[in-house]
Enzyme design. Structure first.
Site, PDB file in Angstrom:
ATOM      1  N   ASP A  36       0.729  -1.225  -0.005  1.00 58.53           N
ATOM      2  CA  ASP A  36      -0.023   0.101  -0.055  1.00 58.53           C
ATOM      3  C   ASP A  36       0.926   1.284  -0.067  1.00 58.53           C
ATOM      4  O   ASP A  36       0.536   2.248   0.648  1.00 58.53           O
ATOM      5  CB  ASP A  36      -1.007   0.014   1.153  1.00 58.53           C
ATOM      6  CG  ASP A  36      -1.708  -1.263   1.170  1.00 58.53           C
ATOM      7  OD1 ASP A  36      -2.080  -1.951   0.258  1.00 58.53           O
ATOM      8  OD2 ASP A  36      -2.489  -1.385   2.374  1.00 58.53           O
TER       9      ASP A  36
ATOM     10  N   LYS B 157      -7.045  -4.851  -2.683  1.00 62.27           N
ATOM     11  CA  LYS B 157      -7.903  -5.181  -1.702  1.00 62.27           C
ATOM     12  C   LYS B 157      -8.366  -4.236  -0.803  1.00 62.27           C
ATOM     13  O   LYS B 157      -8.348  -2.956  -0.984  1.00 62.27           O
ATOM     14  CB  LYS B 157      -6.625  -5.997  -0.504  1.00 62.27           C
ATOM     15  CG  LYS B 157      -5.723  -4.856  -0.202  1.00 62.27           C
ATOM     16  CD  LYS B 157      -4.576  -5.517   0.818  1.00 62.27           C
ATOM     17  CE  LYS B 157      -3.666  -4.687   1.498  1.00 62.27           C
ATOM     18  NZ  LYS B 157      -4.312  -3.693   2.448  1.00 62.27           N
TER      19      LYS B 157
ATOM     20  N   CYS C  18      -1.951  -1.830   7.804  1.00 57.67           N
ATOM     21  CA  CYS C  18      -1.900  -2.948   7.010  1.00 57.67           C
ATOM     22  C   CYS C  18      -0.572  -3.793   6.774  1.00 57.67           C
ATOM     23  O   CYS C  18      -0.700  -5.166   6.866  1.00 57.67           O
ATOM     24  CB  CYS C  18      -2.149  -2.427   5.507  1.00 57.67           C
ATOM     25  SG  CYS C  18      -3.675  -1.748   5.079  1.00 57.67           S
TER      26      CYS C  18
END
Length: 183
Positions: free
Chosen positions: A14, A76, A109
């Site tokens: 990310d 995601k 994350c």
């Protein structure tokens, strides 16, 4: 336990266009990511990339895009990359057990991915200089928790030198020259 180019996968979590600017020390985090990705590319280590809700957060920052193919990018919505079935399938298909993790945010994350990969019995190496959070306190809390849970915390240079194993090779000459560029 040393990292091995033959048994490793690099996972970039990310590092996205709309989230990255909120991360303190972003330039140094991106340089560390680049060193890990250049090392992986040079040594044929698979690279997998996740993007959290790219419609809202954008795609991976342009600076890192040259190191992976689009087929290795996984969209995601779960915070943990392990919650993304296509990502986990791709990771397991590599047959490799060492996962080298970079990305943001460390306390969300990155941490959730690391904890789930550890539970799935992967050997996980978190690249400390290649992860970040919006606050340094959250980043440090995440590092502490990941260490307590069994992750190895390493630096981008540790990744490079452990994967290279020795000096004098063409790969060593090419990659070690990157360190001079970063000084």
């Amino acid at each position: 336990m040393l990292m091995s180019a033959e048994d490793s996968v690099v996972v970039v979590i990310d590092v996205q266009e709309r989230l990255a600017p909120a991360i303190p020390e972003l330039p140094s985090i991106l340089k560390a990511n680049e060193l890990v990705l250049k090392t992986a590319s040079e040594l044929s280590v698979p690279i997998l990339v996740t993007e959290q809700y790219p419609k809202g957060l954008g795609h991976t920052v342009e600076q890192l895009r040259d190191f992976y193919t689009e087929k290795n990018v996984f969209e995601k919505i779960s915070f943990s990359s392990a919650g993304c079935a296509p990502f986990m399938s791709a990771l397991k298909e590599t047959g490799r057990r060492q996962v080298i993790v970079t990305g943001v945010e460390a306390h969300v994350c990155v941490q959730q991915t690391v904890l789930e990969l550890l539970a799935d019995r992967f050997d996980v190496f978190v690249v400390a200089d290649a992860i970040g959070s919006r606050t340094n306190e959250n980043r440090q809390l995440a590092l502490d928790r990941m260490i307590r849970s069994g992750a190895e915390v390493v630096s981008s240079e540790m990744v490079m030198f452990e994967m290279l194993k020795k000096a004098g090779t063409p790969e060593f000459k090419k990659l070690s020259s990157l360190l001079k560029e970063n000084d």
